[in-house]
Design an enzyme around this catalytic site. Structure first.
Site, PDB file in Angstrom:
ATOM      1  N   SER A   1      10.051  65.097 174.784  1.00  0.00           N
ATOM      2  CA  SER A   1       9.272  66.219 174.281  1.00  0.00           C
ATOM      3  C   SER A   1       8.240  65.703 173.272  1.00  0.00           C
ATOM      4  CB  SER A   1      10.213  67.261 173.670  1.00  0.00           C
ATOM      5  OG  SER A   1       9.542  68.477 173.424  1.00  0.00           O
TER       6      SER A   1
ATOM      7  N   ASP B   1      13.032  72.416 183.911  1.00  0.00           N
ATOM      8  CA  ASP B   1      12.179  72.526 182.723  1.00  0.00           C
ATOM      9  C   ASP B   1      10.960  73.378 183.051  1.00  0.00           C
ATOM     10  OD1 ASP B   1      10.656  72.173 180.422  1.00  0.00           O
ATOM     11  OD2 ASP B   1      11.000  70.008 180.322  1.00  0.00           O
TER      12      ASP B   1
ATOM     13  N   HIS C   1      14.357  72.591 179.537  1.00  0.00           N
ATOM     14  CA  HIS C   1      13.782  71.500 178.750  1.00  0.00           C
ATOM     15  C   HIS C   1      14.835  70.791 177.903  1.00  0.00           C
ATOM     16  CE1 HIS C   1      10.661  69.312 176.660  1.00  0.00           C
ATOM     17  NE2 HIS C   1      11.003  69.816 175.491  1.00  0.00           N
TER      18      HIS C   1
END
Length: 387
Positions: free
Chosen positions: A169, A338, A368
């Protein structure tokens, strides 16, 4: 929902940031010797990064691994919660003797990102020259600024080249910046659930979250840190929205469905049909309440805006030219469920990074957050790169 109902009877402190006088826990600190020039102009006059390490640096300094956290993470990759550390290690299952990040073999370093709130210089830090916290005067940062500060930390530790840089991320954004900005210092690269550039949709979701914080009457232009009351409602709303994007619709449907928080009853005012809550609402309230007690609203804004500005191809001739600089052995992986960082973004990274090959797919119902939860699958990728 009223703040008291969401966060309990007693209000939390104005900020959940680590501040001077709090227990240090496992943290160490690196302090830069000179100001940090910023990509957008000007400079940050003082830079201090909190970091944690595990294992020992080899005599030839060849065994250092850099682990980079996501938006609301910190340097505490492994270990229990305790004084100075409000939450357990966020990748604890990967770290330790015999684990993928084997601390008998590797020297693992995890900094708290510049602009963060768990010991590194950020909006909650004292402003040079006195006058309280930086607050709303803290400068705009980019991922490149944050990586430049981390390069200073590497210098301070005597690490010329990382055996592996890994992140997911927001941490993945910094990891790819490391590989593009400092290819000679990055031997291997693991990019998880991340992107080469923030998309319009990601910017849109993030912009709503920032707007919720800035719209809170207790935001005070970012200068709330010493006021006794922070923008808890705005930060809580931001967290609720973000958390929905972090998980998948099938998981929420299976886990909560339309169930009320309490069994419905014709006389029960908590029945959702009579103004009560659904279980999924209670779940989001719980995560909001936890975050405001361990995080800082202004750091959330600074880091979110840095994520929105992420574009590894900026001023480098575009994504293809920028990613062609990467010389690290690279694995790119995404999570199949995700919806915030979809697999197309990882396919783009894998296609444009020389030698990256096909992107790997982490199978998970958790969206995610799968890059944090599916530690067995992620651990296999770490082992593949580290051997």
């Amino acid at each position: 929902m009223a703040v008291g109902a969401a966060f309990g009877e007693s209000l939390p402190p104005a900020t959940g940031a680590w501040r001077e006088g709090d227990p240090p826990g496992r943290r160490q600190w690196y302090t830069a010797e000179k100001p940090l020039p910023l990509e957008t102009g000007g400079e940050l006059p003082e830079v201090r990064l909190a970091f944690e390490t595990w294992g020992r640096l080899a005599s030839d300094r060849s065994n250092a691994v850099l682990v980079l956290h996501a938006l609301t993470g910190d340097s505490h990759v492994g270990g229990a919660a305790g004084p100075g550390h409000p939450t357990p290690g966020w990748w604890d299952a990967l770290l330790g003797p015999g684990r993928p990040l084997d601390t008998d073999r590797w020297f693992v370093v995890a900094p708290n990102v510049l602009g963060g709130c768990q010991g590194s210089t950020g909006p909650s830090s004292p402003r040079p020259g006195g006058g309280g916290a930086w607050g709303g005067a803290f400068p705009f940062l980019t991922q490149r600024d944050q990586v430049a500060a981390e390069a200073g930390l590497a210098d301070g530790l005597g690490v010329d080249r990382w055996a592996l840089v890994a992140g997911g991320s927001m941490g993945g954004m910094r990891a790819v910046e490391w590989a593009v900005s400092y290819p000679e210092r990055t031997d291997a690269l693991l990019l998880l659930a991340t992107t080469a550039a923030a998309s319009a949709e990601q910017i849109a979701w993030a912009g709503i979250q920032v707007g919720a914080i800035r719209g809170d009457p207790h935001w005070q232009g970012g200068d709330y840190h010493d006021s006794g009351r922070g923008p808890h409602t705005g930060l809580g709303l931001a967290r609720r929205l973000a958390h929905v994007t972090y998980r998948s619709e099938p998981e929420l449907r299976v886990r909560f469905g339309r169930l009320p928080q309490e069994p419905p009853s014709p006389e029960d005012p908590r029945d959702p049909l009579r103004g009560g809550r659904y279980q999924v609402e209670s779940y989001l309230d719980h995560h909001a309440a936890k975050l405001i007690r361990r995080f800082d609203a202004a750091s959330y804004v600074v880091l979110t805006e840095a994520m929105n500005a992420h574009d590894v191809g900026r001023e480098r001739g575009g994504l293809r030219a920028a990613l062609a600089r990467v010389s690290a052995r690279t694995l790119v992986a995404g999570v199949d469920s995700d919806r915030l960082y979809p697999l197309d973004q990882q396919r783009e990274l894998a296609e444009l990074i020389p030698g990256a090959g096909r992107p790997r797919v982490v199978r998970s119902p958790y969206g995610h957050d799968g890059f944090l939860i599916e530690t067995e699958q992620v651990g296999a990728l770490v082992r593949e790169l580290l051997g």
